[in-house]
Structures are given as structure tokens and as C-alpha cells.
Scaffold this motif. Structure first.
Motif, PDB file in Angstrom:
ATOM      1  N   GLU A  47       9.235  -4.215   1.314  1.00  0.00           N
ATOM      2  CA  GLU A  47       9.070  -3.037   0.537  1.00  0.00           C
ATOM      3  C   GLU A  47       7.864  -3.403  -0.336  1.00  0.00           C
ATOM      4  O   GLU A  47       7.151  -2.341  -0.362  1.00  0.00           O
ATOM      5  CB  GLU A  47      10.424  -2.909  -0.307  1.00  0.00           C
ATOM      6  CG  GLU A  47      10.577  -1.479  -1.295  1.00  0.00           C
ATOM      7  CD  GLU A  47      11.740  -1.835  -1.978  1.00  0.00           C
ATOM      8  OE1 GLU A  47      12.864  -2.133  -1.367  1.00  0.00           O
ATOM      9  OE2 GLU A  47      11.494  -1.388  -3.283  1.00  0.00           O
ATOM     10  N   ILE A  48       7.819  -4.212  -1.263  1.00  0.00           N
ATOM     11  CA  ILE A  48       6.627  -4.442  -2.169  1.00  0.00           C
ATOM     12  C   ILE A  48       5.346  -4.495  -1.423  1.00  0.00           C
ATOM     13  O   ILE A  48       4.352  -3.822  -1.936  1.00  0.00           O
ATOM     14  CB  ILE A  48       6.762  -5.454  -2.975  1.00  0.00           C
ATOM     15  CG1 ILE A  48       8.382  -5.518  -3.579  1.00  0.00           C
ATOM     16  CG2 ILE A  48       5.923  -5.581  -4.285  1.00  0.00           C
ATOM     17  CD1 ILE A  48       8.442  -6.805  -4.423  1.00  0.00           C
ATOM     18  N   SER A  49       5.440  -5.105  -0.206  1.00  0.00           N
ATOM     19  CA  SER A  49       4.018  -5.324   0.308  1.00  0.00           C
ATOM     20  C   SER A  49       3.587  -4.044   1.113  1.00  0.00           C
ATOM     21  O   SER A  49       2.409  -3.953   1.183  1.00  0.00           O
ATOM     22  CB  SER A  49       3.934  -6.475   1.298  1.00  0.00           C
ATOM     23  OG  SER A  49       5.063  -6.406   2.281  1.00  0.00           O
ATOM     24  N   ASN A  50       4.472  -3.056   1.098  1.00  0.00           N
ATOM     25  CA  ASN A  50       4.173  -1.757   1.608  1.00  0.00           C
ATOM     26  C   ASN A  50       3.428  -0.929   0.441  1.00  0.00           C
ATOM     27  O   ASN A  50       3.273   0.178   0.964  1.00  0.00           O
ATOM     28  CB  ASN A  50       4.959  -1.035   2.679  1.00  0.00           C
ATOM     29  CG  ASN A  50       5.129  -1.695   3.924  1.00  0.00           C
ATOM     30  OD1 ASN A  50       4.038  -1.612   4.562  1.00  0.00           O
ATOM     31  ND2 ASN A  50       6.087  -2.418   4.221  1.00  0.00           N
ATOM     32  N   LEU A  51       3.488  -1.102  -0.550  1.00  0.00           N
ATOM     33  CA  LEU A  51       3.363  -0.342  -1.621  1.00  0.00           C
ATOM     34  C   LEU A  51       1.930   0.302  -1.628  1.00  0.00           C
ATOM     35  O   LEU A  51       1.861   1.718  -1.779  1.00  0.00           O
ATOM     36  CB  LEU A  51       3.702  -1.231  -3.039  1.00  0.00           C
ATOM     37  CG  LEU A  51       4.937  -1.149  -3.612  1.00  0.00           C
ATOM     38  CD1 LEU A  51       4.802  -1.885  -5.102  1.00  0.00           C
ATOM     39  CD2 LEU A  51       5.515   0.252  -3.772  1.00  0.00           C
ATOM     40  N   PRO A  52       1.041  -0.478  -1.189  1.00  0.00           N
ATOM     41  CA  PRO A  52      -0.316   0.451  -1.143  1.00  0.00           C
ATOM     42  C   PRO A  52      -0.563   1.210  -0.151  1.00  0.00           C
ATOM     43  O   PRO A  52      -1.359   2.237  -0.157  1.00  0.00           O
ATOM     44  CB  PRO A  52      -1.161  -0.833  -0.899  1.00  0.00           C
ATOM     45  CG  PRO A  52      -0.511  -2.231  -1.429  1.00  0.00           C
ATOM     46  CD  PRO A  52       0.788  -1.861  -1.296  1.00  0.00           C
ATOM     47  N   LEU A  53       0.408   1.213   0.983  1.00  0.00           N
ATOM     48  CA  LEU A  53       0.415   1.892   1.871  1.00  0.00           C
ATOM     49  C   LEU A  53       0.897   3.332   2.195  1.00  0.00           C
ATOM     50  O   LEU A  53       0.749   4.037   2.838  1.00  0.00           O
ATOM     51  CB  LEU A  53       0.664   1.257   3.369  1.00  0.00           C
ATOM     52  CG  LEU A  53      -0.083  -0.306   3.468  1.00  0.00           C
ATOM     53  CD1 LEU A  53       0.476  -0.918   4.673  1.00  0.00           C
ATOM     54  CD2 LEU A  53      -1.720   0.244   3.918  1.00  0.00           C
ATOM     55  N   GLU A  54       1.912   3.361   0.993  1.00  0.00           N
ATOM     56  CA  GLU A  54       2.595   4.627   1.018  1.00  0.00           C
ATOM     57  C   GLU A  54       1.575   6.025   0.739  1.00  0.00           C
ATOM     58  O   GLU A  54       0.682   5.677  -0.067  1.00  0.00           O
ATOM     59  CB  GLU A  54       3.489   4.848  -0.116  1.00  0.00           C
ATOM     60  CG  GLU A  54       4.678   3.654  -0.110  1.00  0.00           C
ATOM     61  CD  GLU A  54       5.470   3.585  -1.438  1.00  0.00           C
ATOM     62  OE1 GLU A  54       5.444   4.552  -2.091  1.00  0.00           O
ATOM     63  OE2 GLU A  54       6.067   2.572  -1.456  1.00  0.00           O
ATOM     64  N   ASP A  56      -0.338   9.136  -0.303  1.00  0.00           N
ATOM     65  CA  ASP A  56      -0.267   9.794  -1.722  1.00  0.00           C
ATOM     66  C   ASP A  56       0.620  10.717  -1.743  1.00  0.00           C
ATOM     67  O   ASP A  56       1.103  11.090  -2.711  1.00  0.00           O
ATOM     68  CB  ASP A  56      -1.810  10.212  -2.033  1.00  0.00           C
ATOM     69  CG  ASP A  56      -2.670   8.760  -2.199  1.00  0.00           C
ATOM     70  OD1 ASP A  56      -3.916   8.994  -1.910  1.00  0.00           O
ATOM     71  OD2 ASP A  56      -2.007   7.714  -2.279  1.00  0.00           O
ATOM     72  N   ASN A  59       5.656  10.418  -1.565  1.00  0.00           N
ATOM     73  CA  ASN A  59       6.254   9.341  -2.452  1.00  0.00           C
ATOM     74  C   ASN A  59       7.727   9.273  -2.426  1.00  0.00           C
ATOM     75  O   ASN A  59       8.540  10.207  -3.134  1.00  0.00           O
ATOM     76  CB  ASN A  59       5.754   9.767  -3.945  1.00  0.00           C
ATOM     77  CG  ASN A  59       4.396   9.523  -4.244  1.00  0.00           C
ATOM     78  OD1 ASN A  59       3.845   8.516  -4.430  1.00  0.00           O
ATOM     79  ND2 ASN A  59       3.433  10.289  -3.862  1.00  0.00           N
TER      80      ASN A  59
END
Lengths: 63, 716
Positions: A47-54, A56, A59
Motif C-alpha cells: 500500500e505504501i509503496s504504491n502511494l506515488p503511483l495513485e 492524481d 484519490n
């Protein structure tokens, strides 16, 4: 490399304890961190490592 | 949960982006101007503010703080808002940060060429600008922490940890290294002297590399590499380990810049041990970055952005391998003071910093202006020209570095130096300097292509500056949710506490190294024959600082047979106790000058400053003709001495009262010496040389390193 260091430390009283303290300190800090890091559930990590890939626009708060 | 609508501030990103491109071109151009001076020392003949010693700090400050600094802010403002799902805390603070930072850069670009400098590397700016930097940095910090507090995303992604550590560590470093006592509007003296000053400076200098050129760029890497490759970072677990071990170890490594100097040995050894350990977190980070591209290597072939990132991360790996190696004393003995270090640094800046920022700028241009990049082909061209530029820059300088080191150290069978004339070791590597300039030209050309490409993209793109998004606010955390969570997740949610922890991690290393040096007097043995500078020598020393002589001349003779043979008795810690700031230097483009005092007569120095090629044919030192025509400013001499007294220099009250009288006396003596040369009388007979700056500089140079010789005579 040790020869550069050795003669200098020989002059300090009870110098034997220094490397042991340093080693313990590092060992403890690193091991605590390692154990903790390995213990994080895989789901959270993903979950955390995918944060940048969400996207814009998209959300989701993953709560 | 109800979603909130809000806007991302793209305007601030855009502003910083433009600033990055503009300052990048300026900083690199100044670098090129400086590089050309090696081969054409006369091409800026007689213009004081364009001389090497003043331009070189301008180059380093411009590329570090203006180019990389603004580049970091671009990525930080873009990624923080998105990772935290919030607009920046305050638009006003964002604007103050932007304009304040640009004003500081302009102030630097004006004051450094004017010779207003504290001489400490990468911290050259004088005290009023130092205060401005502190204020603007705090503004940035408040804005960052404020955004973290109003975030809509629970977890703080690793990139942001790197941003936070950059903020706190640079604040600490900047403040402690710039503690100085102002004696006039643009002149101050360091509160530390000699060895202590050197230690604090390189604790700063090394960590400026760590926390201004590494951690922020790692933050950018952890955000923009996954973005460009469209896949998550290789191992998030590794990134946590990377972060804590990097910031904890980095802060200890500063003393490796001072191996074999008069710095106490325990401090040198501490620096070596931690520098060697640094390779582990650094390579962990590098591997994490590279492996993020796993399964995307086919994309690397087409996408110039990924190409930039691959070379950048490889460059990071190279320089973080080289750094620990250079911290071993035997390799440091070869590399220190040579062009090897310059090559090493430029692998870090050109490849690692420059290419991460370039890749990021291309990626952002299309996002910010909501259009396709104007030309992918042009970006590819930039990549290839830039990469070639790096090779042409670094390889010749590696060759030059090894050549210098081996020429400095070669002995004849009879025990004399093979290259006893330092100049031979300079002229030998001039072709390498020419190739380096060629490499730099290529790199700059590539960057100008980027500027053009981004300009065209912006022209074709959308003018919308705010981006509408929606996200749910953070929920109250229930007790059930926290149950069983690790301390790190707990810590991550507590921004302020996290910041404090990161600060503590870096403070421990700094304190252990610096505090004993300052509080334990026995670390710096006193030498009774070492006395404070006379008023004239003090003024001469400040001219030495103004002209940036320390950029090319060291004042630190290492205890090697080759150096003692060439320069004289090796330097002792006790000789520098009145040196505020220390002037050990870090690079020997010219020879060491610590024992220059008494080596030549006053006329030699006079002629040498007027035109170095009169006394040393083939020299690449610039001319300093203005020293012969400008009157020495003595209006602040007394204030300077009073300031130094308050810092601990033992000038007596009568010395201060009689300062100008003493100064004139010594100056007259030097003019008398100069007049012994009929050539001097013929050319400058009516010039009143005793009032000119040159006399002060000669007085200082003739004093350098002579105090311990007096001690020897007294003992005999």
C-alpha cells in the motif's frame, strides 16, 4: 587498515570497552530496525509503496 | 466518507522549475568560465571580480544552492502535495520561499565576485546573507511541516522522510558552521579558530554533500523513478533501512576531508570508519533505485527520462563507492589536493544530481503544462551529449589527479624530488584541463537543449495553474486500528516527533566529533612562539581571503617525506590557533603556501602578484595588478582587532590603540625592501607603495609558517 587506528587508542584507559559499546549500540539499533522492517505486513508495504503511483484524480484513501 | 475538493498548487512548481533551468545555465556557464582559466589564465585580464578565486565559489554556490537547490524544491513542492493529498500549507510561505531563495542567489552572485566571502567552502556567503538563508529555510520548513499536519494521507512516503531530514540537518549545519562575529557590514570572523574551524567546516562541507546533494535527490529518486517507470519502488523495506542508516552514518564522516592534516588523529580515524560504513546504505539505495526498473528495461531503451535516471543512479553508485575508498588513508594520501577529487565530485553532481533533475524536469514539463514533451528526440540528444560530457569531464581529471600525485611524490636516488618545481606538475596536465573544458561544454550544451525543449513545451501547453482534486480527510484513528501496529508506523504518523528523532540521529554524530575538540584543550597543543598576526598581516590575510587564494593554495603540509622535502616542516595544530577562519584549502592547483614566509624576498612576491609569469614562466595563476594600485582600506582595522579580542586573540589594548601606527611602520619597512630593486624604483618610484594593498599581502605571506622557526632559534 587497523594499523592506522591502533596505536592511538592504546593510550586511553579502559579502551577495550569502547568498541564493545559501539558494536552493541549499532547492533541494537540496526537489529531493532531490521526486525521491525521485516515485521511490517506485506499488505501495508504494498500500500505504501504504491502511494506515488495513485493517479492524481483518483484519490482513494485506503482507510 | 465525504470527499473534499481542493487544488494542487502547480504555479509554485512551475516557478521553481523555471528558476532551476535558468540558474542551471548560469551556474554551469560560470563553471565553464572557471575551467577555461586553467588554459587561458589571461583571458579575463585585470578584471578583479572575474578572477579565478572569486568565480570558483560563485560556480560552486550557483550549482549547489541555485541549480540543485531549486531543482529539489521543484520536486518537493510537486510530490509533497500529491503524496499527502493536500495543497501546500500556505501559498504565502511558498511565495516567500521562492522569492527569498532567488534573492539570496542574486545576493551571492553580487557579493562573491566583489570578494565578500568568509572563505569556508560552500559556506562562503557573508553573515547578512547567512541570516537570510536561515530565515528562508525556516519558512520552507514551516510550510513543509504545516502541509504534513493538514495531510489527507495517513502514511508518509519515504521520499518525504528524506525531505524532512534535508530540512532539519541543513538547518543545524548551516547555523553551526556560520557562527561568526561581524566586524563590519560584510566582514566577519569565525567563532572557531584553526583546527576547530576546519573540523566544523568539513563536518558542514561533507554533510552539505550529504544533506543538500544526496538526501533531497534520493527523495526525488524515490518519487520520480517509480512515477516514470510506472511501478512501485523495488523494496520499500529496503528504503526504510536505507533512510535510517544513511542519515545516522553520514553525519560522522566529515573528517575524511582532513586526513593527514593537523586534526587530532582520533577524529580522523572516526571519519574513516564511518565513511567506509557509508557504502552499505548508499549502495542499498542505489540498488533499490535501479531495481525499481526491473521488468521495465525495454522502456529504458525508448524513454529518455528513464535513461537519465539510469545514468544518474549509476553515477550515485560510482561516487558512493569512490567516497569510502578515498577515505582510506593510503588512497586519500594520493587523491587529496589533486584533480581526482574534482572528478569524483563531478560524477556526483553532473551524473547523479544533474541527471535526476533533468529527467525529473522533462517528466514534470508535460505534467505541469498538460501536454506532450515538445521533442523526445531532442531529449535523447541531450541525454547522449550530457553523458559524453560527463565522460569527457571526469576521465581526463582522473588521469590528471594520478599524474599530479605521482609527480608530487617522486624522488631521485639521491633523495631530491624529481619534479622539484611545482610548476612542472601543473603544465604536465594542461591538456587534461582542455579536455575537461570540452566535456563541460558538451554538458552545458545538453542542458541548453533541455531549456529550449521545456520552453517549447510550455508555449504549447495549458496555462492552468491550479489542479482540482478531491480526497477524503483523515479519519480519527480508532483504538482497534492502532492495536498491533509497529513503532515505525506509529512514528510515521507523528510528524513532529519523527522530525525530532531524525534530528537526534544527526546530532549524536556531530556532537561526538565536535564537542571534545572544542572543550578538551589538550586536543590542540599550544606552541609558545606562535603569536597573533600584526595589524598589517591581518589586513593582508583578509585580502588573501577576498581574492580566494585558498581555492588553489593549501596551507597544510602533510607529514609525508615528499611534502616536507618540497614545502618544509609539516603543519602543526598549534600553529593555527589565531586563524579565523582557517585557510587550509582543499585543492593544490598551485603549491602549498604554509611555509612560504621567508622563502622569497618581498620583490619576488611583488612581481609575482603583478604578473606570475614574470617570476614563474608558464604559471597559470591569474594576475593581480589591482593590488598594486588600490589603497589599503584601514578604516576597520581596529574594529577587526577588537572583534578578534572578544573571540580570544590576545591583542593588548595598546596594540589596538596603536594599530595604525604599527601598520604603517611595517608597511614602510616593506616598501624599503622593495626599493632595493632598481627596477622597482624605476617603475614605481613615486607610487607610495606602502599605502597599497600589495604591501599588506606581502606582509602576510612573509609571516606564514615562520612562527615555529622563531621558536627553534629561541630554543637553540
Amino acid at each position: 587498515m587497523i594499523r592506522f587506528v591502533k596505536h592511538y587508542f592504546e593510550g586511553i584507559a579502559n579502551v577495550e570497552i569502547y568498541p564493545i559499546i559501539s558494536l552493541l549500540l549499532f547492533f541494537l539499533v540496526f537489529v531493532t530496525m531490521l526486525i521491525h522492517v521485516l515485521k511490517i505486513p506485506k499488505k501495508n508495504i504494498e500500500e505504501i509503496s504504491n502511494l506515488p503511483l495513485e493517479g492524481d484524480e483518483n484519490n482513494n484513501n485506503y482507510e | 466518507m465525504e470527499k473534499e475538493q481542493f487544488y494542487y498548487d502547480n504555479k509554485i512548481v512551475k516557478m521553481f522549475l523555471i528558476a532551476t533551468v535558468v540558474w542551471g545555465i548560469v551556474g554551469m556557464t560560470v563553471g565553464l568560465m572557471v575551467a577555461f582559466l586553467f588554459n587561458f589564465p589571461n583571458y579575463m585580464e585585470g578584471i578583479p571580480w572575474l578572477s579565478f578565486g572569486r568565480l570558483r565559489p560563485l560556480h560552486t554556490n550557483a550549482v549547489i544552492f541555485a541549480f540543485v537547490g531549486n531543482g529539489f524544491f521543484v520536486g518537493m513542492y510537486y510530490s509533497m502535495q500529491r503524496l499527502l493529498k493536500a495543497r501546500m500549507f500556505s501559498d504565502l510561505l511558498s511565495r516567500i520561499h521562492f522569492w527569498g531563495w532567488q534573492l539570496i542567489i542574486v545576493a551571492a552572485a553580487i557579493t562573491l565576485p566583489l570578494g565578500l566571502t568568509s572563505s569556508k567552502e560552500y559556506a562562503e556567503l557573508e553573515w547578512p546573507i547567512d541570516i537570510a538563508i536561515t530565515l528562508i529555510w525556516v519558512v520552507m520548513g514551516i510550510n513543509m511541516i504545516g502541509t504534513l499536519i493538514k495531510r489527507r494521507q495517513r502514511h508518509i512516503y519515504v521520499a518525504i522522510w528524506f525531505y524532512i531530514s534535508t530540512f532539519v540537518t541543513i538547518a543545524v549545519l548551516h547555523i553551526f558552521n556560520n557562527l561568526e562575529l561581524p566586524v563590519s557590514a560584510f566582514k566577519s570572523y569565525s567563532v572557531y579558530a584553526g583546527v576547530q574551524d576546519a573540523m566544523v567546516q568539513w563536518w558542514y562541507g561533507h554533510n552539505a554533500v550529504a544533506f543538500f546533494l544526496t538526501t533531497p535527490i534520493l527523495g526525488l529518486m524515490y518519487y520520480f523513478v517509480p512515477k516514470a517507470a510506472n511501478r512501485p519502488v523495488y523494496s520499500y523495506r529496503l528504503s526504510i533501512i536505507h533512510f535510517w542508516s544513511l542519515i545516522f552514518i553520514y553525519i560522522w564522516a566529515g573528517p575524511h576531508h582532513l586526513l593527514y592534516t593537523a586534526l587530532p588523529e582520533w577524529a580522523q580515524n572516526l571519519g574513516t570508519v564511518f565513511s567506509v560504513m557509508l557504502i552499505f546504505p548508499s549502495w542499498g539505495g542505489m540498488i533499490n533505485g535501479l531495481l525499481t526498473l526491473r521488468g521495465a528495461w525495454d522502456k529504458v531503451r525508448e524513454d529518455p527520462i528513464l535513461k537519465f535516471f539510469v545514468v544518474a543512479i549509476t553515477g550515485y553508485g560510482m561516487s558512493t563507492f569512490e567516497g569510502p575508498m578515498l577515505s582510506f588513508k593510503n588512497l586519500n594520501a594520493i587523491g587529496h589536493y589533486t584533480d581526482w577529487i574534482v572528478a569524483h565530485v563531478h560524477i556526483g553532481t553532473l551524473a547523479w544530481n544533474g541527471f535526476i533533475i533533468s529527467g525529473m524536469l522533462y517528466w514534470l514539463a508535460s505534467k505541469i503544462w498538460k501536454t506532450k514533451l515538445y521533442s523526445t528526440k531532442l531529449a535523447n540528444t541531450h541525454f547522449w551529449i550530457g553523458t559524453l560530457g560527463i565522460l569527457f569531464y571526469a576521465i581526463p581529471l582522473y588521469v590528471a589527479g594520478f599524474t599530479q600525485a605521482s609527480m608530487w611524490k617522486q624522488f631521485n636516488p639521491d633523495g631530491t624530488l624529481v619534479y622539484g618545481n611545482f610548476l612542472e606538475t601543473v603544465t604536465q596536465v594542461l591538456p587534461m584541463y582542455a579536455m575537461r573544458s570540452f566535456g563541460g561544454t558538451l554538458y552545458l550544451t545538453g542542458f541548453i537543449l533541455l531549456a529550449y525543449n521545456i520552453y517549447k513545451t510550455a508555449k504549447a501547453g495549458s496555462k492552468v495553474e491550479d489542479e482540482l482534486v478531491e480526497a477524503a480527510p483523515l479519519k480519527q484513528i480508532t483504538a482497534r486500528r492502532i492495536a498491533g501496529e509497529g513503532w515505525h508506523s506509529w512514528l510515521e504518523r507523528r510528524t513532529v516527533l519523527f522530525t525530532i528523532f531524525a534530528t537526534l540521529a544527526i546530532l549524536v554524530g556531530g556532537a561526538v566529533e565536535i564537542v571534545p575538540l572544542i572543550v578538551v584543550p589538550s586536543n590542540i597543543p599550544k606552541i609558545t612562539s606562535v603569536k597573533p598576526y600584526t595589524p598589517l598581516e591581518l589586513e593582508g590575510r583578509d585580502i588573501y581571503i577576498r581574492e580566494g587564494c585558498n581555492n588553489c593554495h593549501s596551507q597544510m603540509i602533510r607529514p609525508f617525506r615528499s611534502e616536507v622535502e618540497r614545502y618544509g616542516e609539516y603543519s602543526k595544530a598549534g600553529e593555527f590557533i589565531y586563524d579565523r577562519p582557517f585557510l587550509w584549502g582543499s585543492r593544490r592547483t598551485g603549491p602549498d603556501v604554509h611555509r612560504i614566509g621567508g622563502k622569497y624576498n618581498d620583490n619576488w612576491h611583488f612581481n609575482h602578484m603583478f604578473d606570475p609569469r614574470l617570476t614563474s614562466p608558464g604559471s597559470i595563476m591569474p594576475r593581480y595588478p589591482w593590488l598594486l594600485t588600490d589603497d589599503l582600506d584601514v578604516s576597520t582595522t581596529e574594529a577587526k582587532m577588537k572583534g578578534l579580542v572578544s573571540l580570544g586573540t590576545p591583542y593588548t589594548q595598546s596594540e589596538i590603540d596603536k594599530a595604525l601606527f604599527l601598520l604603517r611602520n611595517q608597511a614602510e619597512g616593506i616598501e624599503k625592501n622593495l626599493r632595493q630593486d632598481p627596477e622597482f624604483v624605476k617603475n614605481y618610484g613615486d607610487a607610495n607603495m606602502q599605502d597599497k594593498e600589495i604591501v599588506a599581502l606581502i606582509a602576510y605571506l612573509q609571516r606564514l609558517g615562520t612562527d615555529i622557526k622563531k621558536g627553534e632559534t629561541a630554543q637553540n
